[in-house]
Design a protein around this motif. Structure first.
Motif, PDB file in Angstrom:
ATOM      1  N   THR A   1     -19.652  16.387  22.564  1.00 33.88           N
ATOM      2  CA  THR A   1     -19.059  15.566  23.608  1.00 33.88           C
ATOM      3  C   THR A   1     -17.756  16.187  24.084  1.00 33.88           C
ATOM      4  O   THR A   1     -17.485  16.272  25.279  1.00 33.88           O
ATOM      5  CB  THR A   1     -18.778  14.149  23.065  1.00 33.88           C
TER       6      THR A   1
ATOM      7  N   PHE B   1     -33.023  31.827  25.092  1.00 29.73           N
ATOM      8  CA  PHE B   1     -32.677  32.818  26.113  1.00 29.73           C
ATOM      9  C   PHE B   1     -31.518  33.658  25.619  1.00 29.73           C
ATOM     10  O   PHE B   1     -30.597  33.138  24.987  1.00 29.73           O
ATOM     11  CB  PHE B   1     -32.247  32.145  27.412  1.00 29.73           C
TER      12      PHE B   1
ATOM     13  N   SER C   1     -26.349  22.156  17.785  1.00 30.45           N
ATOM     14  CA  SER C   1     -26.357  21.158  18.855  1.00 30.45           C
ATOM     15  C   SER C   1     -27.362  20.048  18.596  1.00 30.45           C
ATOM     16  O   SER C   1     -27.441  19.090  19.348  1.00 30.45           O
ATOM     17  CB  SER C   1     -26.690  21.829  20.191  1.00 30.45           C
TER      18      SER C   1
ATOM     19  N   PRO D   1     -34.570  22.637  27.063  1.00 29.29           N
ATOM     20  CA  PRO D   1     -34.286  23.864  26.297  1.00 29.29           C
ATOM     21  C   PRO D   1     -35.009  25.094  26.853  1.00 29.29           C
ATOM     22  O   PRO D   1     -34.478  26.196  26.787  1.00 29.29           O
ATOM     23  CB  PRO D   1     -34.780  23.511  24.890  1.00 29.29           C
ATOM     24  N   ARG D   2     -36.190  24.913  27.426  1.00 27.33           N
ATOM     25  CA  ARG D   2     -36.880  26.063  28.018  1.00 27.33           C
ATOM     26  C   ARG D   2     -36.156  26.608  29.228  1.00 27.33           C
ATOM     27  O   ARG D   2     -36.423  27.710  29.680  1.00 27.33           O
ATOM     28  CB  ARG D   2     -38.289  25.656  28.456  1.00 27.33           C
TER      29      ARG D   2
ATOM     30  N   HIS E   1     -41.056  37.249  23.828  1.00 31.26           N
ATOM     31  CA  HIS E   1     -40.447  36.408  24.863  1.00 31.26           C
ATOM     32  C   HIS E   1     -39.103  36.959  25.328  1.00 31.26           C
ATOM     33  O   HIS E   1     -38.794  36.956  26.527  1.00 31.26           O
ATOM     34  CB  HIS E   1     -40.286  34.981  24.332  1.00 31.26           C
TER      35      HIS E   1
ATOM     36  N   PRO F   1     -40.876  26.033  20.412  1.00 27.01           N
ATOM     37  CA  PRO F   1     -41.432  27.087  21.271  1.00 27.01           C
ATOM     38  C   PRO F   1     -40.435  28.219  21.499  1.00 27.01           C
ATOM     39  O   PRO F   1     -39.232  27.975  21.630  1.00 27.01           O
ATOM     40  CB  PRO F   1     -41.716  26.377  22.596  1.00 27.01           C
TER      41      PRO F   1
ATOM     42  N   SER G   1     -28.044  35.597  26.160  1.00 29.63           N
ATOM     43  CA  SER G   1     -26.919  35.301  27.047  1.00 29.63           C
ATOM     44  C   SER G   1     -26.642  36.467  27.980  1.00 29.63           C
ATOM     45  O   SER G   1     -26.003  36.299  29.017  1.00 29.63           O
ATOM     46  CB  SER G   1     -25.676  34.978  26.230  1.00 29.63           C
ATOM     47  N   GLY G   2     -27.108  37.653  27.608  1.00 32.40           N
ATOM     48  CA  GLY G   2     -26.886  38.811  28.474  1.00 32.40           C
ATOM     49  C   GLY G   2     -25.466  39.347  28.420  1.00 32.40           C
ATOM     50  O   GLY G   2     -25.073  40.169  29.241  1.00 32.40           O
ATOM     51  N   GLU G   3     -24.673  38.864  27.451  1.00 31.82           N
ATOM     52  CA  GLU G   3     -23.301  39.372  27.333  1.00 31.82           C
ATOM     53  C   GLU G   3     -23.308  40.792  26.784  1.00 31.82           C
ATOM     54  O   GLU G   3     -24.055  41.113  25.860  1.00 31.82           O
ATOM     55  CB  GLU G   3     -22.472  38.454  26.425  1.00 31.82           C
TER      56      GLU G   3
ATOM     57  N   SER H   1     -18.210  24.622  33.613  1.00 28.84           N
ATOM     58  CA  SER H   1     -17.238  23.661  34.146  1.00 28.84           C
ATOM     59  C   SER H   1     -17.894  22.354  34.583  1.00 28.84           C
ATOM     60  O   SER H   1     -17.214  21.451  35.035  1.00 28.84           O
ATOM     61  CB  SER H   1     -16.502  24.287  35.331  1.00 28.84           C
TER      62      SER H   1
ATOM     63  N   ARG I   1     -30.558  20.433  18.724  1.00 22.45           N
ATOM     64  CA  ARG I   1     -31.782  20.653  19.472  1.00 22.45           C
ATOM     65  C   ARG I   1     -32.928  21.051  18.549  1.00 22.45           C
ATOM     66  O   ARG I   1     -34.063  20.622  18.736  1.00 22.45           O
ATOM     67  CB  ARG I   1     -31.538  21.740  20.530  1.00 22.45           C
TER      68      ARG I   1
ATOM     69  N   ARG J   1     -18.174  19.134  26.306  1.00 20.83           N
ATOM     70  CA  ARG J   1     -18.657  18.701  27.608  1.00 20.83           C
ATOM     71  C   ARG J   1     -17.568  18.056  28.442  1.00 20.83           C
ATOM     72  O   ARG J   1     -17.473  18.276  29.627  1.00 20.83           O
ATOM     73  CB  ARG J   1     -19.778  17.663  27.412  1.00 20.83           C
TER      74      ARG J   1
ATOM     75  N   GLU K   1     -40.075  29.778  24.074  1.00 22.90           N
ATOM     76  CA  GLU K   1     -39.560  29.685  25.441  1.00 22.90           C
ATOM     77  C   GLU K   1     -38.239  28.928  25.534  1.00 22.90           C
ATOM     78  O   GLU K   1     -37.612  28.899  26.592  1.00 22.90           O
ATOM     79  CB  GLU K   1     -40.583  28.979  26.352  1.00 22.90           C
ATOM     80  N   THR K   2     -37.830  28.272  24.435  1.00 22.75           N
ATOM     81  CA  THR K   2     -36.577  27.533  24.505  1.00 22.75           C
ATOM     82  C   THR K   2     -35.368  28.401  24.174  1.00 22.75           C
ATOM     83  O   THR K   2     -34.247  27.917  24.123  1.00 22.75           O
ATOM     84  CB  THR K   2     -36.594  26.315  23.560  1.00 22.75           C
TER      85      THR K   2
ATOM     86  N   ALA L   1     -14.893  19.448  31.025  1.00 20.86           N
ATOM     87  CA  ALA L   1     -15.225  19.873  32.392  1.00 20.86           C
ATOM     88  C   ALA L   1     -14.079  19.547  33.336  1.00 20.86           C
ATOM     89  O   ALA L   1     -13.428  18.516  33.210  1.00 20.86           O
ATOM     90  CB  ALA L   1     -16.493  19.177  32.855  1.00 20.86           C
ATOM     91  N   GLN L   2     -13.866  20.439  34.305  1.00 21.91           N
ATOM     92  CA  GLN L   2     -12.689  20.279  35.173  1.00 21.91           C
ATOM     93  C   GLN L   2     -12.983  19.454  36.419  1.00 21.91           C
ATOM     94  O   GLN L   2     -12.119  19.261  37.255  1.00 21.91           O
ATOM     95  CB  GLN L   2     -12.167  21.642  35.635  1.00 21.91           C
TER      96      GLN L   2
ATOM     97  N   LEU M   1     -34.221  20.716  14.721  1.00 19.11           N
ATOM     98  CA  LEU M   1     -33.920  19.833  13.598  1.00 19.11           C
ATOM     99  C   LEU M   1     -34.367  20.430  12.272  1.00 19.11           C
ATOM    100  O   LEU M   1     -35.317  21.237  12.226  1.00 19.11           O
ATOM    101  CB  LEU M   1     -34.601  18.480  13.811  1.00 19.11           C
TER     102      LEU M   1
END
Lengths: 496, 496
Positions: free
Chosen positions: A94, A9, A32, B184-185, A50, A4, A11-13, B320, A34, A97, A6-7, A100-101, A36
């Motif tokens: 992994t 977006f 990732s 993902p959406r 969209h 879809p 980033s707006g950078e 983070s 997500r 992820r 809708e998945t 993370a702090q 396939l």
């Protein structure tokens, strides 16, 4: 299946162009895992709409992604994730992820996972000889009628019941049946205001601990006992006293005078199956009244009293209202149902209802209504009769096999139920025994989990027959005896 | 229906004869209303067997009971409860019960029922104009396909999934769909270890409070906010700081430096529906990292963003790992389902799983599997599209009616959703207004419940259009305006 639009977006950078951003989010989605290989991408028109960008921007991004082999174009069929698309090894995700702090060990104020009882492997159904407790046996379950009741409960007529979160009350049909049919069999009379539906007995036990205990109060627990209860009481941080049970269950005279709440399983003690005689029940109730403590009566598996008529519940003798009673459908229907109930004086029930509402609102209406139909149409009674007949036969087989192979129950029992509480020779460590037996596809429950501490507990174990087929019992028991003899380094003394 | 013999027990008292005991338990059962006039008694043979007494003893007892008009004998058909049997008024039972000596006010250590938010009457479906939030509309629900999925989930193939209490894990089919299609959406990528199924968003919020807060920690809450959250945080006894929201939601710069956990609804604030702009989201995440607090993001109703493309979740920007994210199917399927989910770093999820296991084990497997089918067969997407279309039309009607009758929203919104956050003239007390409107079969939600305190809150109210038929909207809005004018004693200023 098409992915879809809708998945995705942006980033707006600000530093990168829209086209670059699109290339980045698509390649990221593929890397990732997500999206396939072979899946269809959103059409350029859809994705442009969209994301709120010009269609040509998406087309240019897709073309670039084809060039870098993330996508393939199949002409008019559109764009697809390429079979040859680059893949990032799982490890990399992994890694990202775990950078993370957050120091979660410090953030988490209540560590619940400590001492969480683990009783059986998740794949226990793959074992050939599962002598494990409390799971349902598909061969004995009235699947056809359960299905019919589930279907009835999801009918248009019941839609309001199904869909609404009426956390103020429980399903009136289920309540009615419990009040008029289930409780009277336990000798209990109650009004609708004195009962609350719970997410199984575990949820009921947890609520009593929340409502009745604090760090300054004392709970009394049977030793040995149900490991799930010990976990709850430890988490509640109350003072905890253990009272060793004897062949008649909990001895009232050994309860400390400053007890606030006493947890007990009088109808058949968990795990030894001892039944508390009437005189002792009266003595326990007298103590409660004199020393002003609350008794929590866990009447689990009361339906399985097939060796003799069940004794009425402690609650049925309760004149001063000091007993909080709980029952469950986990053993008689199936544990995945997650339905049980509490019967107690109204002031307790109204607080329990408020607590339940805050924690989870209410057990799903569909499960309540399905169960109500299953009960009221008589399927429940038929089911219990069928289970009791089968358990009786399995129990006889068990007794015979145990005797034959020199395995000995810890105490005589008269109730019925679905398990034997066993005692191995002192030298045997049943936790080690259980691990070794897994190699032979045999599952038993070592005694350690039921006791608070102490090495003497290690020679006990539980053998349940609620999930093992009759035809497997003899072979399974023989395997237990053989591996036990290996552990002992000698033949079992009582072998016939 | 025949009364089962199993519902009778001897009291075991020594002073009375067996026959007297039987007479007593039968008359007691009739007096208490447990056995009703016309019901068939157990046969003398059955009851004698069950009680372990001679059959003649039961026969003699029954004969005595016939003489005293509790029972009638119908020859070979057996004994029945007499139509003329004595009855004890309900009051008497209540009296006996309430004579209990337990002082429950003292026994109960955690009083949860204080300040329990009550939002709507239990019989809200009987009201003609229910402008209430969060309940499902039977007219929009794809009942036929839900039924088909429920039936599929109770099939023989899925029996193990249905029956087992596999509290170690959630339904893999449901997890897979949430990970690959729902998250993902919202711009979120997660691994299976980073997600936990909960009993709805309420249960998810409660778990975060249990795991992250103590009496020595500080939680920050939006003001106004979801009343269910305030109840949870008050019960947790943590320090509680309120931050007033503005038209862009929670202002990060007003969060106190010593915050430990910040609860927020960035995608559309509850109840005002404000959407937090991207720049503010980044600022909030920066603050979380700098001041080392955890953000709990409640992304309720994210599916209903029909006015413009939804902004990705705060969690999607979280580098983070400081965001604990939660979603729910209550709004898009129905609240009686009680299913939601938490997405968070693995250390948090594993503790939440242990907590869930202790409190309730797991959400019923049948509900998880039914939902998994509903999602994976595409019914969920179709349902959302249908709901969004209908909500869009109702919203347009609402806007038109509100304008026409001079009722004004508190702030402009752009998201969609299923409600308007409204502001009445300052003199109007919406709690009183709501009570008066009930006389006209209109239900609205007064603002008071959403605010921590303060009289200014009393002029706000919420009007939801998720449960009211389009055809009723105009008349309902007109009634609100009329009763409001009665309260004001003057016409509404903005009436067209």
């Amino acid at each position: 299946m098409a992915i879809p639009a809708e998945t995705f977006f942006l980033s707006g950078e600000q530093e990168t162009t829209l086209q670059q951003q699109i290339q980045q989010i698509v390649s990221e989605a593929i890397l990732s895992g997500r999206c396939l290989a072979g899946e269809k991408m959103p059409s350029t028109r859809h994705l442009a709409e969209h994301l709120g960008v010009a269609r040509i921007t998406v087309t240019n991004a897709y073309t670039e992604l084809v060039a870098s082999e993330y996508l393939t174009s199949r002409g008019r069929s559109g764009f697809f994730v390429a079979e040859t698309a680059p893949q990032r090894p799982i490890l990399a995700i992994t890694e990202r992820r775990s950078s993370a702090q957050i120091d979660w060990a410090r953030k988490i104020s209540q560590k619940v996972s400590d001492a969480l009882p683990i009783v059986r492997p998740a794949n226990w159904r793959d074992y050939k000889f599962p002598f494990i407790y409390g799971q349902s046996d598909a061969r004995l379950f009235d699947h056809r009628n359960w299905r019919a009741c589930a279907l009835k409960a999801v009918g248009r007529k019941d839609f309001d019941t199904l869909a609404t979160d009426h956390y103020e009350r429980d399903d009136p049909m289920l309540l009615e049946f419990i009040l008029r049919q289930i409780l009277p069999r336990r000798g209990i009379t109650a009004r609708p205001e004195e009962i609350l539906i719970t997410m199984g007995a575990q949820n009921a036990l947890w609520m009593t601990a929340q409502l009745l205990l604090t760090q300054r109060r004392k709970a009394v627990m049977e030793n040995p006992c149900y490991p799930g209860l010990r976990h709850i009481l430890r988490q509640s941080r109350c003072t905890l006293d253990l009272v060793d049970v004897d062949q008649d269950g909990l001895p009232p005279e050994r309860i400390p005078q400053d007890a606030d709440v006493v947890y007990t399983t009088p109808s058949h003690h968990c795990p030894s199956n001892a039944t508390m005689p009437l005189a002792r029940r009266r003595a326990l109730l007298d103590r409660a009244e004199r020393d002003d403590f609350i008794i929590v009566e866990d009447d689990y598996e009361f339906e399985m009293s097939f060796l003799k008529s069940p004794s009425p519940a402690l609650k049925s003798l309760d004149r001063s209202g000091s007993v909080v009673y709980m029952g469950s459908f986990s053993k008689s229907i199936f544990p995945g149902l997650r339905l049980g109930f509490i019967v107690a004086p109204e002031p307790f029930i109204s607080e329990a209802r408020a607590l339940r509402s805050m924690v989870l609102r209410h057990p799903p209406s569909h499960m309540q209504r399905t169960t109500a139909y299953f009960l009221s149409l008589g399927h429940f009674d038929a089911q219990i009769t069928r289970m009791a007949r089968s358990y009786r036969a399995r129990r006889a087989l068990m007794e015979q096999s145990l005797r034959q192979h020199g395995l000995t129950p810890a105490a005589p029992e008269t109730f019925g139920g679905s398990s034997f509480w066993m005692k191995a020779p002192d030298l045997v460590d049943t936790s080690k025994l259980a691990m070794d037996l897994r190699q032979h596809s045999v599952l038993i429950e070592p005694g350690e989990a039921f006791f608070a501490a102490g090495d003497e507990s290690r020679s006990y174990y539980r053998l349940a027959y609620s999930s093992i087929a009759s035809a497997r019992i003899e072979e399974g028991v023989a395997l237990i005896a053989r591996v036990m003899e290996d552990h002992l380094g000698a033949p079992l003394p009582d072998r016939e």
